[in-house]
Structures are given as C-alpha cells and as structure tokens.
Design an enzyme around this catalytic site. Structure first.
Site, PDB file in Angstrom:
ATOM      1  N   ARG A  65       0.834  -1.191   0.000  1.00  0.00           N
ATOM      2  CA  ARG A  65       0.000   0.000   0.000  1.00  0.00           C
ATOM      3  C   ARG A  65       0.873   1.246   0.000  1.00  0.00           C
ATOM      4  NH1 ARG A  65       0.115  -4.467   1.584  1.00  0.00           N
ATOM      5  NH2 ARG A  65       0.415  -3.911   3.770  1.00  0.00           N
TER       6      ARG A  65
ATOM      7  N   CYS B 114      -6.512  -3.783   8.332  1.00  0.00           N
ATOM      8  CA  CYS B 114      -5.539  -2.728   8.012  1.00  0.00           C
ATOM      9  C   CYS B 114      -6.322  -1.453   7.716  1.00  0.00           C
ATOM     10  CB  CYS B 114      -4.698  -3.123   6.806  1.00  0.00           C
ATOM     11  SG  CYS B 114      -3.591  -1.821   6.208  1.00  0.00           S
TER      12      CYS B 114
ATOM     13  N   ALA C 255      -5.473  -0.086   4.023  1.00  0.00           N
ATOM     14  CA  ALA C 255      -6.048  -0.919   2.967  1.00  0.00           C
ATOM     15  C   ALA C 255      -7.527  -0.625   2.725  1.00  0.00           C
ATOM     16  CB  ALA C 255      -5.860  -2.400   3.305  1.00  0.00           C
TER      17      ALA C 255
ATOM     18  N   LYS D 124       6.913  -3.639  11.437  1.00  0.00           N
ATOM     19  CA  LYS D 124       6.736  -4.668  10.413  1.00  0.00           C
ATOM     20  C   LYS D 124       7.951  -5.596  10.352  1.00  0.00           C
ATOM     21  CE  LYS D 124       3.518  -2.276   7.271  1.00  0.00           C
ATOM     22  NZ  LYS D 124       2.478  -3.325   7.210  1.00  0.00           N
TER      23      LYS D 124
ATOM     24  N   CYS E  30      -3.621   2.534  12.967  1.00  0.00           N
ATOM     25  CA  CYS E  30      -2.706   1.678  12.214  1.00  0.00           C
ATOM     26  C   CYS E  30      -2.570   0.388  13.013  1.00  0.00           C
ATOM     27  CB  CYS E  30      -1.348   2.344  12.038  1.00  0.00           C
ATOM     28  SG  CYS E  30      -0.113   1.261  11.282  1.00  0.00           S
TER      29      CYS E  30
END
Length: 238
Positions: A53, A88, A91, A171, A202
């Site tokens: 993304r 998400c 997204a 991440k 988030c």
C-alpha cells in the site's frame, strides 16, 4: 424458538501479519467463552503478498492492491465466511474493490471508528490521528470526521515521517526502546497541537501496545469488538 447460527468472520490479513494475529488475539479476549466451542470461527487469509500500500499510495509506482484483495475476499466467501473485515486501516482505500467482489457484508473500519466517536465522544472536536501517511493522503478519516464537524489533527511532516519509520520497524519485528521513544515523540506532537483524543489508526501501532498519556481509541479494538457482536448475532454488520 431456534437459536440463530453464529456467523463466521473472514479476515483479509497479512497487512501486516503480526497486526492480523493481534486482531485475532483481541477477538479471543473479547469473546465471552467457557470452552473452545464458545469462541468465534475465523477464516483468515494472512497474506503478506498483497502489493504494498505504501508503494501504491505514497510512492505512486506500486502495483494496485485492489485486485489481490478482491481475490482474497472471493476466496473467503467461498470458504464459508458470512461477513468480511480488512485488518488494516490503510487498505480501506481499496474497500470498494473488496465489497464489489462479494455478496456478503464487509465491515468498514473507518466508518465504524467514526460512528464510535460520534456515539461515545460527541463533545470531542479535535482528534489526533496516529496512522500511516497514506491514510492522511487518501483522506479516509478526514472525510468521515468532516461530516461530523470534527477536526482531524495530524503530526507535523517530520513527525509523520518518524511515525512511518516506526510502522516500518514494527513490520520488521523491531519494537525496541528507540522505536517506542520515536512513537512517543509523535503522539506528544499531536498533544501539543491541541488534540484532546487520539485514534490509533494503524494495526501495526495497535500491535505495539502501550498506554498513552491521553485518552486514546484503538481502531483494532473497536473492530474486534464489532466482530464479536456481529458473529454472536448481537447486531447486523453495517
């Protein structure tokens, strides 16, 4: 009178993988259960191969994630999901592609959070958003809150860049003291700008956890509770 069958949730995950597991842990914690059978059936596509993304929205040169997410949603429906969620915030820019691909409801996390604020914090008029820059660029929360007369407050550019770095580190699996201190710098920036309520928008930041020194709503927690309510037939998916 026949009791209604519990609904099965389909989760579009992998954006990122740890955030998806965090959402599932929240669902388990929020489900009133005395045994395994009391828990909710989740069909999860924890797919980290969804096109980035960040590359698609921020950098502008990445593959469109929409077709991949639409394919995931069709598979989840075919496997027996009664409704879908997207694990998400960013997204949700591709929410339309997901909903158009299936014949079952898809809960919109952004709408859900905005409704939660409206119903539970009607006097809040300046809300800080902790999210990927892509969420700011797409106006996902800005559009919803403007209809409610709420000002959404975002970190200054340097702090927003710092927050993106924090998200990327999470991440990678890095949640060390440096990452936490950088996160602290960002939410303190929002507090200095007059935010009276923060939204953790988030799922990576949700997975980071930790208590903030100001009232904060976690979008992942709100979504998990909604999943429990819908699956247990306490309400219809919106």
């Amino acid at each position: 009178m026949t009791e209604k069958r519990e609904k099965i949730v389909g989760i579009l995950g992998g954006m990122g993988p740890e955030a998806t597991v965090d959402l599932m842990q929240r669902i388990i914690r929020l489900t009133p259960a005395l045994d395994d059978a009391d828990h909710i059936r989740c069909i999860v596509d924890n797919n980290p191969k969804v096109p980035s993304r960040i590359k698609a929205i921020i950098e502008g040169d990445g593959e469109d994630p929409g077709p991949c997410m639409a394919d995931m949603s069709r598979r989840l429906e075919s496997w027996g999901a009664d409704f879908l969620v997207i694990a998400c915030n960013t997204a949700h820019y591709y929410y339309g592609a997901v909903q158009e691909a299936v014949n079952i409801p898809v809960i919109n996390l952004i709408d859900l959070v905005a409704s939660h604020v409206k119903d539970n914090f009607p006097n809040q008029r300046k809300i800080g958003i902790l999210a990927s820059p892509a969420v700011a660029m797409t106006g996902l929360y800005t559009q919803r809150f403007s209809r409610l007369g709420i000002e959404d407050v975002w970190p200054d550019p340097d702090h927003q860049a710092q927050l993106l770095s924090v998200i990327k580190e999470i991440k990678k699996g890095n949640i060390d003291e440096t990452v936490r201190n950088d996160y602290k710098n960002v939410y303190e920036n929002l507090m200095r700008k007059g935010a009276t309520l923060l939204i953790i928008a988030c799922t990576e930041l949700s997975a980071l956890g930790g208590k903030l020194p100001i009232k904060a709503l976690d979008a992942a927690e709100i979504l998990a509770l909604e999943i429990v309510h819908v699956a247990k037939n306490r309400k219809e998916p919106q």
